[in-house]
Design a protein around this motif. Structure first.
Motif, PDB file in Angstrom:
ATOM      1  N   SER A 166     -32.496 -36.311  31.004  1.00 17.81           N
ATOM      2  CA  SER A 166     -32.212 -36.346  29.516  1.00 17.81           C
ATOM      3  C   SER A 166     -31.340 -37.882  29.374  1.00 17.81           C
ATOM      4  O   SER A 166     -30.519 -38.144  30.046  1.00 17.81           O
ATOM      5  CB  SER A 166     -31.264 -35.083  29.428  1.00 17.81           C
ATOM      6  OG  SER A 166     -32.130 -34.128  29.243  1.00 17.81           O
ATOM      7  N   SER A 167     -31.568 -38.002  28.064  1.00 16.71           N
ATOM      8  CA  SER A 167     -31.123 -39.439  27.666  1.00 16.71           C
ATOM      9  C   SER A 167     -29.777 -39.024  26.828  1.00 16.71           C
ATOM     10  O   SER A 167     -29.643 -38.061  26.261  1.00 16.71           O
ATOM     11  CB  SER A 167     -31.889 -40.068  26.720  1.00 16.71           C
ATOM     12  OG  SER A 167     -33.072 -40.420  27.400  1.00 16.71           O
ATOM     13  N   THR A 168     -29.042 -40.195  26.828  1.00 16.29           N
ATOM     14  CA  THR A 168     -27.849 -40.140  25.611  1.00 16.29           C
ATOM     15  C   THR A 168     -28.315 -41.028  24.456  1.00 16.29           C
ATOM     16  O   THR A 168     -28.826 -42.048  24.497  1.00 16.29           O
ATOM     17  CB  THR A 168     -26.672 -40.784  26.385  1.00 16.29           C
ATOM     18  OG1 THR A 168     -26.845 -41.986  26.881  1.00 16.29           O
ATOM     19  CG2 THR A 168     -26.117 -40.005  27.498  1.00 16.29           C
ATOM     20  N   LEU A 169     -28.106 -40.261  23.426  1.00 15.74           N
ATOM     21  CA  LEU A 169     -28.378 -41.113  22.195  1.00 15.74           C
ATOM     22  C   LEU A 169     -27.408 -41.550  21.103  1.00 15.74           C
ATOM     23  O   LEU A 169     -26.489 -40.376  20.762  1.00 15.74           O
ATOM     24  CB  LEU A 169     -29.456 -40.258  21.243  1.00 15.74           C
ATOM     25  CG  LEU A 169     -29.946 -40.664  20.024  1.00 15.74           C
ATOM     26  CD1 LEU A 169     -30.677 -42.137  20.046  1.00 15.74           C
ATOM     27  CD2 LEU A 169     -30.680 -39.567  19.171  1.00 15.74           C
ATOM     28  N   GLU A 170     -27.180 -42.615  20.707  1.00 12.59           N
ATOM     29  CA  GLU A 170     -26.090 -43.101  19.661  1.00 12.59           C
ATOM     30  C   GLU A 170     -26.910 -43.301  18.323  1.00 12.59           C
ATOM     31  O   GLU A 170     -27.529 -44.410  18.462  1.00 12.59           O
ATOM     32  CB  GLU A 170     -25.222 -43.936  20.111  1.00 12.59           C
ATOM     33  CG  GLU A 170     -24.308 -43.643  21.200  1.00 12.59           C
ATOM     34  CD  GLU A 170     -23.622 -44.919  21.734  1.00 12.59           C
ATOM     35  OE1 GLU A 170     -23.254 -45.727  21.114  1.00 12.59           O
ATOM     36  OE2 GLU A 170     -23.208 -44.856  23.120  1.00 12.59           O
ATOM     37  N   GLU A 171     -26.667 -43.002  17.405  1.00 12.05           N
ATOM     38  CA  GLU A 171     -27.329 -43.208  16.114  1.00 12.05           C
ATOM     39  C   GLU A 171     -26.478 -43.904  15.104  1.00 12.05           C
ATOM     40  O   GLU A 171     -25.425 -43.314  14.736  1.00 12.05           O
ATOM     41  CB  GLU A 171     -28.062 -42.025  15.363  1.00 12.05           C
ATOM     42  CG  GLU A 171     -28.851 -42.403  14.214  1.00 12.05           C
ATOM     43  CD  GLU A 171     -29.790 -41.055  13.620  1.00 12.05           C
ATOM     44  OE1 GLU A 171     -30.409 -41.357  12.759  1.00 12.05           O
ATOM     45  OE2 GLU A 171     -29.401 -39.933  14.211  1.00 12.05           O
ATOM     46  N   HIS A 172     -26.860 -45.001  14.682  1.00 15.00           N
ATOM     47  CA  HIS A 172     -25.946 -45.873  13.665  1.00 15.00           C
ATOM     48  C   HIS A 172     -26.925 -46.183  12.457  1.00 15.00           C
ATOM     49  O   HIS A 172     -28.071 -46.136  12.645  1.00 15.00           O
ATOM     50  CB  HIS A 172     -25.439 -47.219  14.095  1.00 15.00           C
ATOM     51  CG  HIS A 172     -24.335 -46.900  15.689  1.00 15.00           C
ATOM     52  ND1 HIS A 172     -23.380 -46.599  15.571  1.00 15.00           N
ATOM     53  CD2 HIS A 172     -24.813 -46.878  16.828  1.00 15.00           C
ATOM     54  CE1 HIS A 172     -22.634 -46.467  16.657  1.00 15.00           C
ATOM     55  NE2 HIS A 172     -23.616 -46.464  17.768  1.00 15.00           N
ATOM     56  N   GLU A 173     -26.337 -46.716  11.455  1.00 15.24           N
ATOM     57  CA  GLU A 173     -27.041 -46.877  10.303  1.00 15.24           C
ATOM     58  C   GLU A 173     -28.363 -47.850  10.505  1.00 15.24           C
ATOM     59  O   GLU A 173     -29.296 -47.672  10.032  1.00 15.24           O
ATOM     60  CB  GLU A 173     -26.144 -47.497   9.244  1.00 15.24           C
ATOM     61  CG  GLU A 173     -26.821 -47.589   7.642  1.00 15.24           C
ATOM     62  CD  GLU A 173     -25.793 -47.540   6.584  1.00 15.24           C
ATOM     63  OE1 GLU A 173     -26.332 -46.957   5.414  1.00 15.24           O
ATOM     64  OE2 GLU A 173     -24.833 -47.922   6.996  1.00 15.24           O
ATOM     65  N   ASP A 174     -28.064 -49.267  11.193  1.00 19.85           N
ATOM     66  CA  ASP A 174     -29.139 -49.944  11.096  1.00 19.85           C
ATOM     67  C   ASP A 174     -29.643 -49.994  12.693  1.00 19.85           C
ATOM     68  O   ASP A 174     -30.342 -51.043  13.219  1.00 19.85           O
ATOM     69  CB  ASP A 174     -28.562 -51.379  11.097  1.00 19.85           C
ATOM     70  CG  ASP A 174     -28.633 -51.386   9.341  1.00 19.85           C
ATOM     71  OD1 ASP A 174     -29.505 -50.821   8.630  1.00 19.85           O
ATOM     72  OD2 ASP A 174     -27.962 -52.266   8.741  1.00 19.85           O
TER      73      ASP A 174
END
Length: 231
Positions: A166-174
């Motif tokens: 499983s992956s780690t995901l960080e979501e930002h605006e751009d």
């Protein structure tokens, strides 16, 4: 070399694909080129093409399929891949022009990218965002269930592919960060399934933001724009 039984000097080449593919221009071109092979030192082979056809593929048991020396088999919509794999296993001497086990893995786009990387074939910059496959891999729709899981916690005949952590995901605006790898927008998100054509394009604020959804054509439409979706 494989010990391939022949009828006289004739090599029987099985055309194991749906009628639409066998009757298409690419297959006819391939057949023409095979028939025209040969040199003064090595005469042209005597080939007999055996078309299996949709009715035989879909409605006839594999033990009644014709025996061939060489098999050209490939998947398209409706093709019974599991039956073709069973048929190929019945004749270990038969030469497979297309590896059916490899075709089975190609349902998973991740395996396609990994195979390209393993063989030094250039691919676009990419990351895999895996979810919930730590113990067993995902059996993509269309894949043939085979006992090849190596998770170490399942039964020996576990039908699932090997696991993807499983992956780690960080979501930002751009941009996003997947397992420590930063991907700036615009970028394309594709499902793991090679048969799933719902592809999303994420745009940065400088381009107006939002997501364009691509999908198989419905009437005269094959895409749509959404401004308020995230991963």
């Amino acid at each position: 070399e494989r010990d391939m039984p022949r009828v006289g000097s004739t090599i029987k080449v099985g055309l194991c694909a749906m009628d639409k593919k066998v009757d298409g221009k690419p297959m006819k071109e391939l057949m023409m080129r095979l028939l025209n092979q040969g040199t003064p030192q090595k005469p042209k082979p005597q080939l007999e093409f055996v078309k299996f056809g949709d009715d035989l593929l879909l409605n006839t048991p594999v033990d009644q399929w014709p025996e061939c020396n060489c098999l050209i088999a490939f998947y398209s919509e409706g093709f019974p891949l599991a039956k073709a794999m069973d048929y190929a296993a019945m004749y270990p001497y038969m030469y497979l022009l297309n590896d059916l086990d490899v075709q089975n893995h190609l349902f998973d786009r991740r395996w396609m990218y990994k195979t390209c990387a393993d063989h030094g074939i250039p691919t676009p910059r990419h990351v895999f965002c895996n979810r919930g496959e730590d113990k067993c891999g995902r059996l993509i729709e269309g894949m043939v269930a085979k006992p090849h899981c190596a998770c170490g916690t399942c039964k020996p005949d576990c039908p699932f592919p090997p696991a993807w952590p499983s992956s780690t995901l960080e979501e930002h605006e751009d941009y996003i960060v997947v397992d420590g790898v930063k991907m700036e927008k615009p970028f394309v998100e594709k499902p793991a399934s090679g048969e799933d054509h719902n592809v999303w394009i994420y745009y940065p604020r400088s381009a107006g933001g939002g997501i364009k959804k691509l999908f198989r054509k419905i009437d005269n439409k094959s895409s749509g724009l959404s401004l308020f979706l995230s991963l």
